[in-house]
Design a protein around this motif. Structure first.
Motif, short mmCIF file in Angstrom:
data_model
loop_
_atom_site.label_atom_id
_atom_site.label_comp_id
_atom_site.label_asym_id
_atom_site.label_seq_id
_atom_site.Cartn_x
_atom_site.Cartn_y
_atom_site.Cartn_z
N ALA A 331 0.69 -1.30 0.18
CA ALA A 331 -0.21 -0.13 -0.02
C ALA A 331 0.92 1.40 -0.04
CB ALA A 331 -0.85 0.08 1.38
N LEU A 332 1.99 1.01 0.65
CA LEU A 332 2.91 2.35 0.94
C LEU A 332 3.36 2.42 -0.35
CD1 LEU A 332 4.11 4.30 2.72
CD2 LEU A 332 6.06 2.47 2.95
N TYR A 333 3.96 1.40 -1.09
CA TYR A 333 4.38 1.49 -2.64
C TYR A 333 3.39 2.34 -3.53
CZ TYR A 333 5.32 0.36 -7.22
OH TYR A 333 5.28 0.41 -9.00
N TYR A 334 2.17 1.92 -3.66
CA TYR A 334 0.96 2.25 -4.34
C TYR A 334 0.89 3.71 -4.14
CZ TYR A 334 0.58 -2.40 -6.24
OH TYR A 334 0.61 -3.57 -6.70
N GLU A 335 0.73 4.10 -2.74
CA GLU A 335 0.48 5.71 -2.65
C GLU A 335 1.52 6.39 -2.88
OE1 GLU A 335 0.66 8.46 1.73
OE2 GLU A 335 1.01 6.32 1.91
N GLY A 336 2.91 5.86 -2.96
CA GLY A 336 4.02 6.74 -3.72
C GLY A 336 3.83 6.71 -5.14
N ARG A 337 3.65 5.93 -5.84
CA ARG A 337 3.40 5.83 -7.08
C ARG A 337 2.36 6.93 -7.57
NH1 ARG A 337 -0.43 1.25 -9.19
NH2 ARG A 337 -1.82 2.82 -8.04
N ASN A 338 1.16 6.82 -6.98
CA ASN A 338 -0.08 7.69 -7.19
C ASN A 338 0.39 9.38 -6.86
OD1 ASN A 338 -1.48 5.37 -7.34
ND2 ASN A 338 -3.39 6.08 -5.76
N TYR A 339 1.19 9.57 -6.30
CA TYR A 339 1.81 10.87 -5.84
C TYR A 339 2.81 11.24 -7.12
CZ TYR A 339 0.47 11.07 -1.15
OH TYR A 339 -0.39 10.86 0.21
N ALA A 340 3.49 10.11 -7.56
CA ALA A 340 4.32 10.41 -8.67
C ALA A 340 3.47 10.73 -9.95
CB ALA A 340 5.28 9.35 -9.00
N LEU A 341 2.17 9.95 -10.02
CA LEU A 341 1.45 10.24 -11.31
C LEU A 341 0.79 11.59 -11.18
CD1 LEU A 341 -0.43 6.78 -11.42
CD2 LEU A 341 1.38 7.65 -12.98
N GLN A 342 0.80 12.18 -10.03
CA GLN A 342 0.36 13.44 -9.98
C GLN A 342 1.26 14.62 -10.09
OE1 GLN A 342 -1.87 12.44 -6.38
NE2 GLN A 342 -3.64 13.87 -7.09
N GLY A 343 2.50 14.23 -10.33
CA GLY A 343 3.52 15.11 -10.27
C GLY A 343 4.27 15.45 -9.02
N LYS A 344 3.80 14.83 -7.91
CA LYS A 344 4.20 15.18 -6.58
C LYS A 344 5.38 14.67 -6.33
CE LYS A 344 -0.58 16.40 -5.08
NZ LYS A 344 -1.75 15.94 -4.22
N TRP A 345 6.60 14.90 -6.78
CA TRP A 345 7.68 14.02 -6.84
C TRP A 345 8.25 13.93 -5.56
CZ3 TRP A 345 7.67 11.35 -10.66
CH2 TRP A 345 7.24 11.79 -12.12
N GLU A 346 8.32 15.10 -4.65
CA GLU A 346 9.06 15.19 -3.61
C GLU A 346 8.24 14.55 -2.41
OE1 GLU A 346 10.58 18.23 0.05
OE2 GLU A 346 9.98 19.15 -1.96
N VAL A 347 6.76 14.64 -2.59
CA VAL A 347 6.00 13.71 -1.63
C VAL A 347 6.05 12.17 -1.81
CG1 VAL A 347 3.80 13.36 -0.90
CG2 VAL A 347 4.32 15.59 -1.54
#
Length: 372
Positions: A331-347
């Motif tokens: 779940a942590l990995y998928y949460e980070g992936r979703n942030y990356a898809l939104q362009g929230k790279w630092e998060v």
């Protein structure tokens, strides 16, 4: 046996299935005892599912439904098994129309099984999970069609979103924490019902020996005697009682279990762990269904953003609730992936950072670190 063996290899499959000592019965606990023929048929179907032979499963199910000697319980269960077999066959069907027909039949069989059969326990878990997965698959198919040139994209995307929403309903629980579940209508509640039953049985087996033969608390003086006592004596008595109550109670003596009880406890604890993992998996699947809904829409669109944020919220909740479990790490990995898809790279980087310090010898860590 109830049926004639269809292919030569089926006899071996029945034998292998019979030898699986850990196999759990799929029929409800209140069902009448199954006959030897019914059990052979059920074991054959389980073996065919394990070997991923859905085409043969459909032939066996056809024979069961046509056999007057097969029990009503086995024929009812055949509805659920037919749905799984149809889904399996549809995955290798090249013709889109034929594949959709198979999926329609699978969904109809599942709906009939759930509405008429009123499954409980592990049957309910399997049926609602199967329904959720089927609806996700149907949603993906519609989303893929929407991306083709000349397709009515708006109509197909709406149909895809509807399938994903229905999938979430089939998976998501309705019960609040510690709330009694009176009716099961989804996979999560089905898991919780069985898990609570297992938890209760484990607690009963671990129940300490009841205190016996020990003196009780000293009764207070009667009101009349208390009135006659001086104020100073009364205060001393109250202080003594308070001090007495503050003394820690000795730990309760654990109950000695018989050999059969110890074996039962080991089985229950293993089942408890499996059910907890299934609960996390069910919640992950629901979060993934919301993510699939986002993928059905053009990136950066309003619908895409809303669905992606909803998916991220779900993954975040799972990761925070189960930080040491494999499902929580996924779940942590998928949460980070979703942030990356939104362009929230630092998060995204901060979210994925804990995955880089997991013990690299663990297979799960290797997989997650390679993705992160």
């Amino acid at each position: 046996m109830t049926m004639t063996v269809i292919r030569g290899g089926c006899f071996l499959l029945v034998l292998m299935a019979t030898l699986r000592a850990s196999a759990q019965p799929t029929q409800p606990a209140d069902a009448p005892p199954e006959t030897a023929a019914d059990r052979s048929s059920r074991l054959l179907l389980e073996a065919l599912e394990d070997r991923e032979m859905p085409d043969v499963s459909l032939e066996v199910i056809d024979r069961i439904e046509a056999d007057p000697r097969a029990s009503a319980e086995l024929k009812r269960e055949a509805l659920f098994r037919r749905a799984g077999a149809l889904i399996g066959v549809s995955r290798t069907e090249a013709d889109r129309a034929e594949r959709n027909t198979m999926l329609d039949q699978a969904q109809a069989a599942l709906e009939k099984f759930l509405s008429e059969g009123k499954p409980s326990g592990r049957q309910a878990i399997a049926a609602y999970t199967q329904k959720g997965n089927l609806l996700v698959e149907r949603g993906r198919a519609k989303a893929e069609q929407a991306s083709r040139p000349g397709a009515d994209a708006a109509k197909l995307r709406a149909e895809a979103a509807s399938y994903f929403d229905e999938a979430v309903k089939a998976l998501d629980g309705n019960a609040k924490p510690n709330e009694k579940i009176t009716e099961v209508t989804n996979a999560e509640d089905a898991v919780l019902v069985v898990l609570r039953q297992v938890d209760a049985e484990i607690a009963e087996l671990k129940r300490p020996v009841a205190d016996a033969g020990k003196p009780g608390k000293r009764p207070r003086k009667k009101d009349l005697e208390r009135k006659e006592a001086s104020k100073q004596d009364e205060e001393k008595e109250e202080k003594k009682e308070e001090k007495k109550e503050e003394k820690p109670k000795p730990p309760a003596e654990p109950r000695k279990l018989t050999f059969q009880e110890r074996r039962r406890l080991e089985t229950l604890e293993a089942e408890q762990e499996a059910l907890r993992a299934k609960l996390i998996q069910t919640r992950l699947t629901a979060a993934a269904a919301v993510f699939e809904k986002a993928k059905a829409y053009p990136e950066t669109s309003k619908e895409w953003t809303e669905a992606l944020e909803a998916s991220t919220k779900r993954f975040k909740e799972i990761a925070e609730k189960y930080p040491t479990k494999g499902g929580g790490l996924f779940a942590l990995y998928y949460e980070g992936r979703n942030y990356a898809l939104q362009g929230k790279w630092e998060v995204a980087l901060n979210t994925l950072a804990p995955l880089t310090v997991i013990d690299q010898r663990i297979p799960l860590a290797i997989l997650l670190r390679s993705r992160a």
